[in-house]
Design a protein around this motif. Structure first.
Motif, PDB file in Angstrom:
ATOM      1  N   ASP A  48       0.825  -1.204   0.000  1.00 31.09           N
ATOM      2  CA  ASP A  48       0.000   0.000   0.000  1.00 31.09           C
ATOM      3  C   ASP A  48       0.856   1.249   0.000  1.00 31.09           C
ATOM      4  N   LEU A  49       2.115   1.115   0.468  1.00 29.30           N
ATOM      5  CA  LEU A  49       3.023   2.259   0.544  1.00 29.30           C
ATOM      6  C   LEU A  49       4.448   1.759   0.401  1.00 29.30           C
ATOM      7  N   VAL A  50       5.250   2.500  -0.336  1.00 30.16           N
ATOM      8  CA  VAL A  50       6.671   2.201  -0.508  1.00 30.16           C
ATOM      9  C   VAL A  50       7.480   3.287   0.193  1.00 30.16           C
ATOM     10  N   HIS A  51       8.448   2.870   0.999  1.00 30.06           N
ATOM     11  CA  HIS A  51       9.330   3.801   1.705  1.00 30.06           C
ATOM     12  C   HIS A  51      10.750   3.508   1.243  1.00 30.06           C
ATOM     13  N   ALA A  52      11.309   4.411   0.423  1.00 29.88           N
ATOM     14  CA  ALA A  52      12.629   4.215  -0.185  1.00 29.88           C
ATOM     15  C   ALA A  52      13.671   5.019   0.578  1.00 29.88           C
ATOM     16  N   HIS A  53      14.752   4.357   0.977  1.00 28.74           N
ATOM     17  CA  HIS A  53      15.775   4.960   1.825  1.00 28.74           C
ATOM     18  C   HIS A  53      17.072   5.204   1.056  1.00 28.74           C
ATOM     19  N   SER A  54      17.546   6.435   1.101  1.00 28.14           N
ATOM     20  CA  SER A  54      18.827   6.852   0.545  1.00 28.14           C
ATOM     21  C   SER A  54      18.749   6.947  -0.981  1.00 28.14           C
ATOM     22  N   SER A  55      19.827   7.491  -1.552  1.00 25.39           N
ATOM     23  CA  SER A  55      19.768   7.917  -2.949  1.00 25.39           C
ATOM     24  C   SER A  55      19.591   6.751  -3.921  1.00 25.39           C
ATOM     25  N   ALA A  72      10.784   2.540 -10.527  1.00 23.56           N
ATOM     26  CA  ALA A  72       9.960   1.339 -10.616  1.00 23.56           C
ATOM     27  C   ALA A  72       8.490   1.637 -10.339  1.00 23.56           C
ATOM     28  N   VAL A  73       8.207   2.544  -9.403  1.00 26.00           N
ATOM     29  CA  VAL A  73       6.823   2.817  -8.996  1.00 26.00           C
ATOM     30  C   VAL A  73       6.202   3.928  -9.829  1.00 26.00           C
ATOM     31  N   ARG A  74       6.950   4.999 -10.070  1.00 24.67           N
ATOM     32  CA  ARG A  74       6.512   6.168 -10.850  1.00 24.67           C
ATOM     33  C   ARG A  74       5.154   6.698 -10.388  1.00 24.67           C
ATOM     34  N   GLY A  75       5.003   6.768  -9.062  1.00 22.84           N
ATOM     35  CA  GLY A  75       3.834   7.422  -8.498  1.00 22.84           C
ATOM     36  C   GLY A  75       2.582   6.584  -8.451  1.00 22.84           C
ATOM     37  N   ARG A  76       2.620   5.326  -8.905  1.00 23.86           N
ATOM     38  CA  ARG A  76       1.408   4.497  -8.925  1.00 23.86           C
ATOM     39  C   ARG A  76       0.987   4.055  -7.523  1.00 23.86           C
ATOM     40  N   ILE A  77       1.970   4.045  -6.585  1.00 24.34           N
ATOM     41  CA  ILE A  77       1.728   3.692  -5.182  1.00 24.34           C
ATOM     42  C   ILE A  77       2.274   4.846  -4.351  1.00 24.34           C
ATOM     43  N   TRP A  94       7.571  11.947  -8.191  1.00 23.35           N
ATOM     44  CA  TRP A  94       7.121  10.588  -7.919  1.00 23.35           C
ATOM     45  C   TRP A  94       7.210  10.230  -6.445  1.00 23.35           C
ATOM     46  N   ALA A  95       7.389  11.206  -5.596  1.00 22.17           N
ATOM     47  CA  ALA A  95       7.377  10.963  -4.153  1.00 22.17           C
ATOM     48  C   ALA A  95       6.171  11.671  -3.551  1.00 22.17           C
ATOM     49  N   ALA A  96       5.289  10.911  -2.928  1.00 23.86           N
ATOM     50  CA  ALA A  96       4.152  11.523  -2.253  1.00 23.86           C
ATOM     51  C   ALA A  96       4.631  12.383  -1.090  1.00 23.86           C
ATOM     52  N   ARG A  97       5.738  11.969  -0.452  1.00 25.64           N
ATOM     53  CA  ARG A  97       6.377  12.768   0.589  1.00 25.64           C
ATOM     54  C   ARG A  97       7.888  12.585   0.478  1.00 25.64           C
ATOM     55  N   VAL A  98       8.619  13.681   0.688  1.00 23.87           N
ATOM     56  CA  VAL A  98      10.068  13.606   0.866  1.00 23.87           C
ATOM     57  C   VAL A  98      10.326  13.811   2.355  1.00 23.87           C
TER      58      VAL A  98
END
Length: 412
Positions: A91-98, A107-112, A144-148
């Motif tokens: 339901d949510l992706v949390h990506a860490h670091s550059s 990979a997600v391009r804002g779809r999730i 493509w990040a809902a939140r930074v």
């Protein structure tokens, strides 16, 4: 608009590369808290000690074969990640670091709903054409990040100045004050084999961090000659490993000890009289927070997150400019020569971390960010009890510190 009524507990996918250092500790702390809160947590990362630790916590771990830095393998890494995301269905992706932030957003391009946490900006780490490319990507990828999610207001401000139009959330880093706590330095030193033969009264400075350009150990070694001229019996310990290990060790004086990688840095903080982190850039470094939780004073460079991580009274003595070995040597020397000042600063440091940088506060702030994107979810009985226990423990800890902090072991 997120739903207003509670639904099933979310499925969260954390993406991380690197798998060591501060990023790994942040991911571990978040996963632990989110599992306790009843979330379904999966982590995609390279096989490593981190993946084993996360499995032991109860998280689902998926192998993601990814190099630390972008390169020719990026296309393959993004495709692999896209397949993992299709299988996990988060339901949510949390990506860490550059690196994970780059591959994950591609990979997600804002779809999730995607939370990107830079852990210090990639364009600060490199110069020239590579730095310009990294900056252009961060400007483009922000869409493509809902939140930074930044770990300091200074890190957010650096992104804004660089032209990144993010939807910002600032959540300061936190540490576990139960794991990192004061102890008598002499007793801890006696238990560290690497310090065998060190005189009990020898002033000891410790630097904990990956041995790399970012952490600035080369600047500290250039400063150390001036320190030992004023404090001849002083010793410096560099705790950690990394790509600069051989270069730093070559020509280092006998008063400098290299421990290599360690599973737990807390005994080294407790053994120290002073902890130094001469970084060239950060978001908000964990090592100073861990050291202060152990009741130790710190000297750190005035990079992103440093001022926000310290008590306000520390700025004059404990903040130095980056890449300035002369000023760094002066600050280290002053504190090594003044045990009463170190003890007073260590007491203030512990109190500050308890109030402002407890990892439980960090985890709850991240959960609020998730809820803002997904809506609320029902808590498990375990999670409800956990939050009640945490509130009680926080109150008890605050009362205990207020009544006993003057009896904490002498940091000297």
């Amino acid at each position: 608009m997120p739903p207003s009524s509670p639904g099933p507990r979310p499925r969260v996918l954390h993406l991380t590369q690197p798998v060591d250092g501060g990023v790994a500790r942040v991911v571990t702390d978040l996963v632990r808290a989110q599992l306790a809160d009843g979330l379904h947590v999966t982590v995609a990362c390279p096989d490593s000690a981190l993946s084993a630790k996360l499995r032991a916590l109860g998280a689902h771990v998926r192998h993601w074969h990814a190099a630390r830095s972008p390169g020719p393998s990026l296309v393959r890494e993004v495709r692999h990640l896209a397949l993992l995301i299709d299988e996990v269905r988060p339901d949510l992706v949390h990506a860490h670091s550059s690196k994970a932030g780059l591959a994950g957003r591609l990979a997600v391009r804002g779809r999730i709903p995607t939370v990107f946490q830079p852990h210090a900006w990639s364009f600060e780490a490199v110069g020239g054409a590579t730095g310009s490319l990294a900056l252009r990507w961060e400007r483009w990828g922000a869409r493509w990040a809902a939140r930074v999610l930044c770990v300091s207001e200074a890190e957010r401000a650096t992104g804004v100045r660089a032209g990144i139009a993010g939807r910002w959330v600032v959540v300061p880093n936190g540490i576990d004050p139960g794991r990192f706590h004061p102890a008598a330095a002499g007793a801890v030193r006696a238990g560290l084999a690497q310090l065998a033969g060190l005189p009990a009264a020898a002033p000891l400075a410790v630097c904990v961090g990956r041995l790399c350009r970012q952490k600035g150990q080369d600047v500290l070694l250039r400063a150390w000659d001036a320190v030992v001229r004023e404090v001849p019996d002083a010793r410096l310990v560099l705790v950690g490993d990394g790509p600069d290990h051989n270069r730093l060790r070559e020509g280092a004086p006998a008063s400098v000890l290299f421990t290599g990688a360690v599973a737990d840095a807390s005994p080294w903080y407790q053994a120290a009289d002073l902890v130094v982190l001469p970084s060239r850039w950060e978001g908000m470094a964990l090592a100073p927070l861990e050291a202060m939780a152990c009741g130790r004073p710190v000297v750190v460079t005035d990079v992103d997150g440093a001022r926000e991580s310290l008590p306000s009274s520390f700025a004059a003595r404990c903040l130095v400019p980056p890449d300035d070995p002369v000023v760094l040597a002066g600050a280290v020397t002053q504190l090594l020569l003044d045990p009463p000042l170190r003890e007073a600063l260590g007491t203030q440091a512990r109190r500050h971390v308890l109030s402002a940088h407890d990892v439980r506060h960090t985890a709850e702030a991240v959960a609020r960010c998730y809820r803002d994107l997904l809506g609320t979810w029902p808590a498990t009985g375990r999670a409800r009890r956990s939050r009640a226990v945490e509130c009680a423990e926080t109150n008890q800890t605050t009362q205990r510190v207020a009544s006993t902090e003057h009896r904490e072991p002498n940091p000297s």
